[in-house]
Scaffold this motif. Sequence first.
Motif: not given
Length: 87
Positions: A46-59
Amino acid sequence: MTPGYPSQWAAITAVAQKLGIGTAETLRKWVRRAEVDAGQRAGLTSEEHAELTRLRRENAELRRANEILKAASSFFAAELDRPQQRS
């Protein structure tokens, strides 16, 4: 097999009904997510998924900002190339 139930799906279905969860599929997904988070199943936690989502949004945000800067750069470069009129 799950004790008292012929399959994990049967157990999930029974528990979902007892807890009043909308569908057994919802509970199944929660179980799978808990298994991944506990390291019992492969996949993103869940933590990795949330980080991936945040990074995609930031990208995506950085890409938009980059496009704006490119457009502004082109605009100002064109302005500098135009002959200046003197009054």
